[in-house]
Design a protein around this motif. Sequence first.
Motif, mmCIF file in Angstrom:
data_model
loop_
_atom_site.group_PDB
_atom_site.id
_atom_site.type_symbol
_atom_site.label_atom_id
_atom_site.label_comp_id
_atom_site.label_asym_id
_atom_site.label_seq_id
_atom_site.Cartn_x
_atom_site.Cartn_y
_atom_site.Cartn_z
ATOM 1 N N ALA A 169 30.808 10.678 3.181
ATOM 2 C CA ALA A 169 30.013 11.514 2.512
ATOM 3 C C ALA A 169 30.223 13.049 3.037
ATOM 4 O O ALA A 169 29.764 14.069 2.096
ATOM 5 N N ASP A 170 30.039 13.105 4.258
ATOM 6 C CA ASP A 170 29.935 14.280 4.932
ATOM 7 C C ASP A 170 31.275 15.167 4.594
ATOM 8 O O ASP A 170 31.252 16.550 4.452
ATOM 9 N N GLU A 179 25.363 10.990 -6.113
ATOM 10 C CA GLU A 179 26.075 11.928 -5.215
ATOM 11 C C GLU A 179 27.376 11.568 -4.521
ATOM 12 O O GLU A 179 28.336 12.345 -4.626
ATOM 13 N N ASP A 180 27.345 10.377 -4.103
ATOM 14 C CA ASP A 180 28.564 9.757 -3.321
ATOM 15 C C ASP A 180 29.591 9.589 -4.348
ATOM 16 O O ASP A 180 30.577 10.015 -4.218
ATOM 17 N N VAL A 181 29.332 8.979 -5.371
ATOM 18 C CA VAL A 181 30.293 8.545 -6.418
ATOM 19 C C VAL A 181 30.795 9.803 -7.146
ATOM 20 O O VAL A 181 32.032 10.036 -7.245
ATOM 21 N N ARG A 186 26.878 1.279 1.036
ATOM 22 C CA ARG A 186 26.553 2.140 2.068
ATOM 23 C C ARG A 186 26.816 1.336 3.214
ATOM 24 O O ARG A 186 26.420 0.163 3.399
ATOM 25 N N LEU A 187 27.655 1.977 4.282
ATOM 26 C CA LEU A 187 27.860 1.028 5.626
ATOM 27 C C LEU A 187 27.023 1.384 6.728
ATOM 28 O O LEU A 187 26.538 2.636 6.759
ATOM 29 N N LEU A 197 33.585 0.783 -3.481
ATOM 30 C CA LEU A 197 33.505 1.971 -2.521
ATOM 31 C C LEU A 197 32.465 1.792 -1.395
ATOM 32 O O LEU A 197 31.173 1.724 -1.482
ATOM 33 N N LEU A 198 32.954 2.024 -0.391
ATOM 34 C CA LEU A 198 32.356 1.960 0.825
ATOM 35 C C LEU A 198 31.958 3.255 1.582
ATOM 36 O O LEU A 198 32.813 3.865 1.721
ATOM 37 N N VAL A 199 30.815 3.494 1.917
ATOM 38 C CA VAL A 199 30.536 4.999 1.919
ATOM 39 C C VAL A 199 29.997 5.145 3.495
ATOM 40 O O VAL A 199 28.818 4.420 3.731
ATOM 41 N N VAL A 200 30.376 5.892 4.458
ATOM 42 C CA VAL A 200 29.635 6.255 5.656
ATOM 43 C C VAL A 200 29.295 7.891 5.537
ATOM 44 O O VAL A 200 29.606 8.424 4.745
ATOM 45 N N ASN A 201 28.483 8.235 6.591
ATOM 46 C CA ASN A 201 27.993 9.460 6.660
ATOM 47 C C ASN A 201 27.711 9.919 7.863
ATOM 48 O O ASN A 201 26.718 9.435 8.655
ATOM 49 N N ALA A 202 28.472 10.835 8.554
ATOM 50 C CA ALA A 202 28.119 11.149 10.039
ATOM 51 C C ALA A 202 26.905 12.010 10.220
ATOM 52 O O ALA A 202 26.413 12.082 11.266
ATOM 53 N N LEU A 203 26.537 12.522 9.102
ATOM 54 C CA LEU A 203 25.272 13.318 9.366
ATOM 55 C C LEU A 203 23.855 12.305 9.435
ATOM 56 O O LEU A 203 22.850 12.959 9.711
#
Length: 253
Positions: free
Chosen positions: A244-245, A13-15, A51-52, A207-213
């Motif tokens: 991601a959000d 989903e992220d990519v 994922r970070l 690809l470094l992914v953050v997600n505020a949710l």
Amino acid sequence: MSQDYYQVREEIEDVSSFISSNDYDFPFLKEESPDFLIIHDSKLVGIEHQRLFQPPDSDGVLIQNQESLKDQIYLKAKEFYDRLDGPNMLAFVDIKDVYGKSIDKEQYKLSSKDVDEIAEQVAHIVYQKNDLSKKKIVLNGTSLKNIDDRVDGISIYNNELYQRSYFDRAKGGLIPTIENSYLQKQISKKESKIEAYYEKCEEVWLLLVVNALTFERAFDLSDSNDFLMENYESSFDSIFIFTADTRSTYKLK
């Protein structure tokens, strides 16, 4: 289903969101070492996904560990409460934060052996103290004296429209800025396999992914975007932070 299944689904989903929001070419292929392959500008490009998470505090406490244990407590509390056959309600449970705090962490930090005991205590006090004649009941201080002192407060909400009962966190916490040194450390950790990646593709992106949710994966990226000014050392051809959000992309290299 296994945690690996959900992690792979999240990576896909992220990519997919990263590719579509940046108008890169579909399709992409799920791989291993690197995680994904795409065709971009007539080149075969590998994408390594990472994922970070917020880093440990100065005492080595990992927020993702503490937040995961809280989530387990809320799920278990619902199980215990449902066994009591209590009325449908919503309970926000405030469990003491230790991450980044100047308190006795050995006394207050959660461990897996605490989950069932705290969850059962929370479920029983909600069942005992709830009053359907009131829309909201707040429990704190002396009203919580008989349960684990890591539970700082419980707010119970009643509404006849609720179809089931829920237990959830009362609040989040301070969202940290993202430090350049932390980013460099995360980038460097992914360097060890990069030569093998080039055996499969012409370029390799990180690809470094953050997600505020998800609180333990939330970072404040608005601090003048200082993290964009750093010259990061890496053999990756391109490095991106993707939220991601909000589906925002920041290019680090």
